[in-house]
Design a protein around this motif. Structure first.
Motif, PDB file in Angstrom:
ATOM      1  N   ASP A  89      -5.789  36.818  19.530  1.00  9.26           N
ATOM      2  CA  ASP A  89      -5.077  35.711  18.900  1.00  9.26           C
ATOM      3  C   ASP A  89      -3.978  36.185  17.978  1.00  9.26           C
ATOM      4  O   ASP A  89      -3.081  35.420  17.645  1.00  9.26           O
ATOM      5  N   THR A  90      -4.070  37.432  17.514  1.00 10.85           N
ATOM      6  CA  THR A  90      -3.112  37.939  16.536  1.00 10.85           C
ATOM      7  C   THR A  90      -1.701  37.839  17.079  1.00 10.85           C
ATOM      8  O   THR A  90      -1.428  38.262  18.193  1.00 10.85           O
ATOM      9  N   ALA A  91      -0.765  37.281  16.276  1.00 11.80           N
ATOM     10  CA  ALA A  91       0.589  37.046  16.736  1.00 11.80           C
ATOM     11  C   ALA A  91       1.409  38.338  16.765  1.00 11.80           C
ATOM     12  O   ALA A  91       2.060  38.634  17.754  1.00 11.80           O
ATOM     13  N   VAL A  92       1.389  39.078  15.655  1.00 14.65           N
ATOM     14  CA  VAL A  92       2.081  40.358  15.567  1.00 14.65           C
ATOM     15  C   VAL A  92       1.046  41.378  15.109  1.00 14.65           C
ATOM     16  O   VAL A  92       0.494  41.247  14.012  1.00 14.65           O
ATOM     17  N   SER A  93       0.771  42.339  15.956  1.00 14.97           N
ATOM     18  CA  SER A  93      -0.255  43.318  15.621  1.00 14.97           C
ATOM     19  C   SER A  93       0.340  44.720  15.539  1.00 14.97           C
ATOM     20  O   SER A  93       1.160  45.102  16.382  1.00 14.97           O
ATOM     21  N   GLN A  94      -0.062  45.426  14.507  1.00 16.45           N
ATOM     22  CA  GLN A  94       0.412  46.793  14.282  1.00 16.45           C
ATOM     23  C   GLN A  94      -0.779  47.735  14.279  1.00 16.45           C
ATOM     24  O   GLN A  94      -1.847  47.396  13.753  1.00 16.45           O
ATOM     25  N   THR A  95      -0.555  48.923  14.812  1.00 14.41           N
ATOM     26  CA  THR A  95      -1.582  49.956  14.732  1.00 14.41           C
ATOM     27  C   THR A  95      -0.921  51.298  14.464  1.00 14.41           C
ATOM     28  O   THR A  95       0.167  51.588  14.991  1.00 14.41           O
ATOM     29  N   PRO A  96      -1.551  52.148  13.633  1.00 11.77           N
ATOM     30  CA  PRO A  96      -2.796  51.875  12.912  1.00 11.77           C
ATOM     31  C   PRO A  96      -2.541  51.079  11.631  1.00 11.77           C
ATOM     32  O   PRO A  96      -1.402  50.907  11.222  1.00 11.77           O
ATOM     33  N   LYS A  97      -3.597  50.643  10.991  1.00 15.43           N
ATOM     34  CA  LYS A  97      -3.481  49.947   9.710  1.00 15.43           C
ATOM     35  C   LYS A  97      -3.234  50.951   8.581  1.00 15.43           C
ATOM     36  O   LYS A  97      -2.485  50.685   7.647  1.00 15.43           O
ATOM     37  N   TYR A  98      -3.893  52.088   8.670  1.00 14.45           N
ATOM     38  CA  TYR A  98      -3.720  53.160   7.685  1.00 14.45           C
ATOM     39  C   TYR A  98      -3.417  54.453   8.422  1.00 14.45           C
ATOM     40  O   TYR A  98      -3.970  54.720   9.488  1.00 14.45           O
ATOM     41  N   LEU A  99      -2.567  55.256   7.806  1.00 14.07           N
ATOM     42  CA  LEU A  99      -2.186  56.531   8.407  1.00 14.07           C
ATOM     43  C   LEU A  99      -2.000  57.541   7.279  1.00 14.07           C
ATOM     44  O   LEU A  99      -1.124  57.372   6.433  1.00 14.07           O
ATOM     45  N   VAL A 100      -2.846  58.551   7.248  1.00 14.80           N
ATOM     46  CA  VAL A 100      -2.727  59.617   6.256  1.00 14.80           C
ATOM     47  C   VAL A 100      -2.435  60.894   7.026  1.00 14.80           C
ATOM     48  O   VAL A 100      -3.161  61.254   7.950  1.00 14.80           O
ATOM     49  N   THR A 101      -1.368  61.571   6.639  1.00 17.93           N
ATOM     50  CA  THR A 101      -0.958  62.743   7.387  1.00 17.93           C
ATOM     51  C   THR A 101      -0.278  63.750   6.463  1.00 17.93           C
ATOM     52  O   THR A 101       0.124  63.421   5.347  1.00 17.93           O
ATOM     53  N   GLN A 102      -0.145  64.974   6.946  1.00 15.71           N
ATOM     54  CA  GLN A 102       0.468  66.014   6.128  1.00 15.71           C
ATOM     55  C   GLN A 102       1.968  66.060   6.347  1.00 15.71           C
ATOM     56  O   GLN A 102       2.491  65.644   7.397  1.00 15.71           O
ATOM     57  N   MET A 103       2.650  66.564   5.355  1.00 17.04           N
ATOM     58  CA  MET A 103       4.099  66.775   5.450  1.00 17.04           C
ATOM     59  C   MET A 103       4.415  67.608   6.680  1.00 17.04           C
ATOM     60  O   MET A 103       3.678  68.546   7.008  1.00 17.04           O
ATOM     61  N   GLY A 104       5.489  67.247   7.338  1.00 17.20           N
ATOM     62  CA  GLY A 104       5.935  68.020   8.494  1.00 17.20           C
ATOM     63  C   GLY A 104       5.404  67.514   9.818  1.00 17.20           C
ATOM     64  O   GLY A 104       5.941  67.859  10.876  1.00 17.20           O
ATOM     65  N   ASN A 105       4.359  66.679   9.766  1.00 15.79           N
ATOM     66  CA  ASN A 105       3.806  66.152  11.019  1.00 15.79           C
ATOM     67  C   ASN A 105       4.709  65.069  11.611  1.00 15.79           C
ATOM     68  O   ASN A 105       5.579  64.511  10.938  1.00 15.79           O
ATOM     69  N   ASP A 106       4.451  64.760  12.891  1.00 14.28           N
ATOM     70  CA  ASP A 106       5.131  63.655  13.585  1.00 14.28           C
ATOM     71  C   ASP A 106       4.093  62.571  13.856  1.00 14.28           C
ATOM     72  O   ASP A 106       2.978  62.877  14.290  1.00 14.28           O
ATOM     73  N   LYS A 107       4.464  61.313  13.598  1.00 15.05           N
ATOM     74  CA  LYS A 107       3.529  60.213  13.819  1.00 15.05           C
ATOM     75  C   LYS A 107       4.251  59.008  14.393  1.00 15.05           C
ATOM     76  O   LYS A 107       5.464  58.851  14.235  1.00 15.05           O
ATOM     77  N   SER A 108       3.465  58.127  15.036  1.00 14.33           N
ATOM     78  CA  SER A 108       4.014  56.888  15.590  1.00 14.33           C
ATOM     79  C   SER A 108       3.222  55.692  15.113  1.00 14.33           C
ATOM     80  O   SER A 108       2.010  55.773  14.889  1.00 14.33           O
TER      81      SER A 108
END
Lengths: 112, 114
Positions: free
Chosen positions: B1-20
């Protein structure tokens, strides 16, 4: 660069009090919108005002668009703890292909 | 039912990493956006796509790259993450005249770079 100045930044009041939040700009917008954001959630649209001088009411909330379409206000009558949250105004620039410009928000806390 | 959904809700990562961060909307809207909300709650536009075409690209470091495989999806890839990238990122969508219809926002992705 178009800017929206929102005031006050913080507001802490007792249940039953009235309050007004202001949103001002030196630029003309095609419309002004008000959003409410709760912790951990995205902003949710409350109202859109389009015509200069327009007044809209949503239960105890009254929204007004300035005659020159440069400013807006949100008035809450008899505030309740459930009104607590971050209130954001957002202006739609007249130029097509642009995104909404947001004010810096008013954090409202209503205690019982 | 969710109209606009984002994932992930939380993202903890180290400097220099690549994330989406991924975003999907099921409202049939033709325009999608990425906004960044800083620690003072200020929402600033980053990108906007209309029917898979990039229409807004604000002054954002090249390390940020949006991708829209179709009009229901808008993803955000961030390379070489820096401490200053820590913020809440919101995806939003709209249909037609955004000045009248407004935006529908996702619930945000809180990115923390350590």
């Amino acid at each position: 660069t178009q800017l929206l100045e929102q005031s006050p930044q913080f507001l802490s009041i007792q249940e039953g009090e009235n309050l007004t939040v202001y949103c001002n700009s030196s630029s003309v917008f095609s419309s002004l919108q008000w959003y409410r954001q709760e912790p951990g959630e995205g902003p949710v649209l409350l109202v859109t005002v389009v015509t200069g001088g327009e007044v809209k009411k949503l239960k105890r909330l009254t929204f007004q668009f300035g005659d020159a379409r440069k400013d807006s206000s949100l008035h809450i009558t008899a505030a309740q703890p459930g009104d607590t949250g971050l209130y954001l105004c957002a202006g739609a620039p007249r130029q097509a292909g642009t995104a909404l410009i947001f004010g810096k928000g008013t954090t409202l806390s209503v205690s019982s | 039912d969710t109209a606009v959904s984002q994932t992930p809700k939380y993202l903890v990562t180290q400097m220099g990493n690549d994330k989406s961060i991924k975003c999907e909307q099921n409202l049939g809207h033709d325009t999608m956006y990425w906004y960044k909300q800083d620690s003072k709650k200020f929402l600033k536009i980053m990108f906007s796509y209309n029917n898979k075409e990039l229409i807004i690209n604000e002054t954002v470091p090249n390390r940020f790259s949006p991708k829209s495989p179709d009009k229901a999806h808008l993803n955000l890839h961030i390379n070489s993450l820096e401490l200053g990238d820590s913020a809440v990122y919101f995806c939003a969508s709209s249909q037609g005249d955004r000045g009248k219809t407004g935006y529908t926002f996702g619930s945000g992705t809180r990115l923390t770079v350590v």
